[in-house]
Design an enzyme around this catalytic site. Structure first.
Site, PDB file in Angstrom:
ATOM      1  N   HIS A 104     -19.197  -9.724  95.878  1.00  0.00           N
ATOM      2  CA  HIS A 104     -19.382  -8.288  95.681  1.00  0.00           C
ATOM      3  C   HIS A 104     -18.328  -7.461  96.416  1.00  0.00           C
ATOM      4  O   HIS A 104     -18.204  -6.263  96.183  1.00  0.00           O
ATOM      5  CB  HIS A 104     -20.802  -7.853  96.071  1.00  0.00           C
ATOM      6  CG  HIS A 104     -21.069  -7.803  97.552  1.00  0.00           C
ATOM      7  ND1 HIS A 104     -21.718  -8.814  98.225  1.00  0.00           N
ATOM      8  CD2 HIS A 104     -20.791  -6.870  98.497  1.00  0.00           C
ATOM      9  CE1 HIS A 104     -21.834  -8.490  99.496  1.00  0.00           C
ATOM     10  NE2 HIS A 104     -21.272  -7.312  99.691  1.00  0.00           N
ATOM     11  N   ASP A 134     -22.557 -15.156  95.066  1.00  0.00           N
ATOM     12  CA  ASP A 134     -21.943 -14.084  95.849  1.00  0.00           C
ATOM     13  C   ASP A 134     -20.897 -14.626  96.815  1.00  0.00           C
ATOM     14  O   ASP A 134     -20.786 -14.180  97.953  1.00  0.00           O
ATOM     15  CB  ASP A 134     -22.982 -13.261  96.603  1.00  0.00           C
ATOM     16  CG  ASP A 134     -22.451 -11.876  96.997  1.00  0.00           C
ATOM     17  OD1 ASP A 134     -21.440 -11.456  96.411  1.00  0.00           O
ATOM     18  OD2 ASP A 134     -23.041 -11.246  97.897  1.00  0.00           O
ATOM     19  N   SER A 210     -20.101  -7.741 105.288  1.00  0.00           N
ATOM     20  CA  SER A 210     -20.191  -8.686 104.180  1.00  0.00           C
ATOM     21  C   SER A 210     -18.941  -9.552 104.098  1.00  0.00           C
ATOM     22  O   SER A 210     -17.822  -9.047 104.079  1.00  0.00           O
ATOM     23  CB  SER A 210     -20.364  -7.931 102.861  1.00  0.00           C
ATOM     24  OG  SER A 210     -21.606  -7.265 102.824  1.00  0.00           O
TER      25      SER A 210
END
Length: 462
Positions: A104, A134, A210
């Site tokens: 992402h 992901d 992230s």
């Protein structure tokens, strides 16, 4: 003499003592400071700046807020390209410039810039990505002799271990936070597109973290920080990381030159055994994954497993959900064997199951409609296990799947992965059935597609 002794002692107390700082080697040393560990690991954690082109609507459709009319009329509002920026973190996995991050953060990006802790910058490209996991692997251009982190065997991680999360939260710069492993085997959908099997930590993880590193006290990478579970938008003590064992499969396939991440094919469906299901299966307690469906040729069916059997372990580790089973299959990799323990009629038995890729049977029989046909460049194919895996469709569907919506399909409401069921009342069983039905259409077309287990009606005039 006594006065001189007192002055000497005071001098020893007040003057700072500078000792050689070394990486801690035991729990007692770690409790004093994380600084040597951070100094060792932080250079391998990078900041990532990515840009992607997205299509945004120039005006709102009057039907956009109504699910029925949105599916019926499609998305007819005009769009325009717009640059979207994303900020995240990554971890260098090798000296020659392979970096792992979240999909992402970098997925579909047209321009990726990676900045190291020492302020060096590199252009990068995604060499392997998977939205469902992901995860994405980047390759830095013209990079060599970079600092990197070694991967740790995720099966050795235990609840209560001290960990550090390193990343770039909110874009303020590289930041380190500490915590412990709060839980293992957190499976299912956590946030966004990430599905699967996660480790849970209370080390603060915020937007921008992230793709960053979750490291153990030995300085190895034990997970990639992926998501937080929050109501306020900040870290509330529940963060999730993808285990390093999954990362290892990604880097192995990236180095092998694969363009799409490959998972072993199970050819089965299952569900978690709760207390009610355990009673109906004659089990004395809940736990395990009950097999509810088996496709022809499934490697689990080939070794003698059947519907109603309960898988309780894979390679010696407990299995309590389909997500956990898929995780252990994935980290084993195609070409390996896994030892599965299953219970049938109260008796336990072990099976050696070969991990194979999804077969292309029956053949896809792909077709692409021509420029002069009703839906130009619409691409269709038969459903088979490889197609199911590629589009993450439910197990055991039959029929024809949309591989590409072509020039007009998306505007009329078609989506990738849609299963064509009917065209103008004619049942569709093959791509050629669809072509013939569209060719025979006169003034209007009525299409029934299956999407997410629901039937959707699409109508348009020719």
């Amino acid at each position: 003499m006594f006065r001189a002794l007192i002055l000497t002692l005071l001098t020893m107390v007040t003057l700072p003592v500078y000792a050689d700082q070394k990486v801690p080697t035991n729990q007692a040393q770690i409790s004093l400071s994380f600084a040597p560990l951070v100094k060792q690991a932080a250079p391998a954690v990078v900041n990532i700046y990515a840009k992607r082109i997205v299509q945004t609507q120039t005006r709102s459709s009057p039907f956009a807020s109504d699910p029925f009319f949105r599916d019926f009329f499609g998305d007819l509002a005009p769009t325009r390209p717009q640059v979207q920026n994303s900020l995240g973190s990554g971890v260098i996995l090798s000296g020659d410039g392979y970096v792992v991050s979240n999909y992402h953060v970098v997925g579909q990006a047209t321009d990726i810039r990676v900045v190291l802790k020492d302020r060096r910058e590199f252009a990068a490209e995604v060499v392997l990505g998977d939205e469902a996991s992901d995860l994405a692997i980047l390759r830095l251009k013209d990079a060599e002799d970079l600092p990197f982190l070694a991967l740790r065997d995720s099966n050795t991680v235990e609840v209560g271990e001290l960990v550090l999360a390193i990343g770039n939260p909110f874009g303020v710069g590289q930041t380190v936070s500490s915590g412990i492993i709060s839980g293992l085997a957190r499976s299912g959908k956590v946030t966004g597109s990430a599905r699967g099997y996660f480790m849970q930590t209370d080390a603060p993880i915020n937007p921008g973290n992230s793709g960053g590193a979750l490291i153990g006290m030995d300085g190895t990478l034990i997970g990639v920080n992926t998501a937080i579970l929050t109501r306020s938008g900040g870290s509330n003590g529940i963060g999730f990381a993808i285990p390093a064992a999954m990362v290892e499969q990604f880097i192995t396939q990236a180095r092998a030159g694969l363009a799409q991440f490959q998972r072993p094919w199970a050819g089965m469906g299952g569900q978690t055994v709760d207390a009610d299901l355990a009673g109906s299966l004659g089990l004395d307690r809940s736990g395990g994954m009950a097999i509810t469906q088996l496709q022809e040729g499934s490697p689990f069916g080939e070794v003698g497993l059947g519907v109603g059997d309960v898988i309780v372990a894979a390679n010696g580790f407990e299995v309590n959900s389909p997500s956990e089973m898929l995780y252990y299959m994935t980290i084993a990799g195609i070409g390996a064997d896994i030892e599965v323990t299953a219970v049938r009629d109260g008796k336990s038995r072990d099976y050696a199951v070969a991990m194979i890729g999804p077969p292309e049977l029956p053949p896809r029989a792909e077709i692409t409609l021509g420029e002069d046909e009703i839906l130009p460049f619409l691409q269709l194919a038969n459903v088979n296990p490889a197609v199911l895996s590629e589009f993450q469709l439910p197990i055991l569907p039959e029929g024809v799947v949309v591989l590409d919506t072509g020039r007009l399909g998306a505007r009329l409401g078609l989506q990738l992965g849609d299963l064509l069921r009917e065209i103008n009342g004619i049942e569709i069983n093959s791509p050629m059935d669809a072509r013939a039905a569209l060719k025979d259409a006169r003034r209007s077309v009525s299409m029934v597609v299956e999407r997410g287990g629901q039937l959707v009606l699409l109508r348009f005039r020719i």
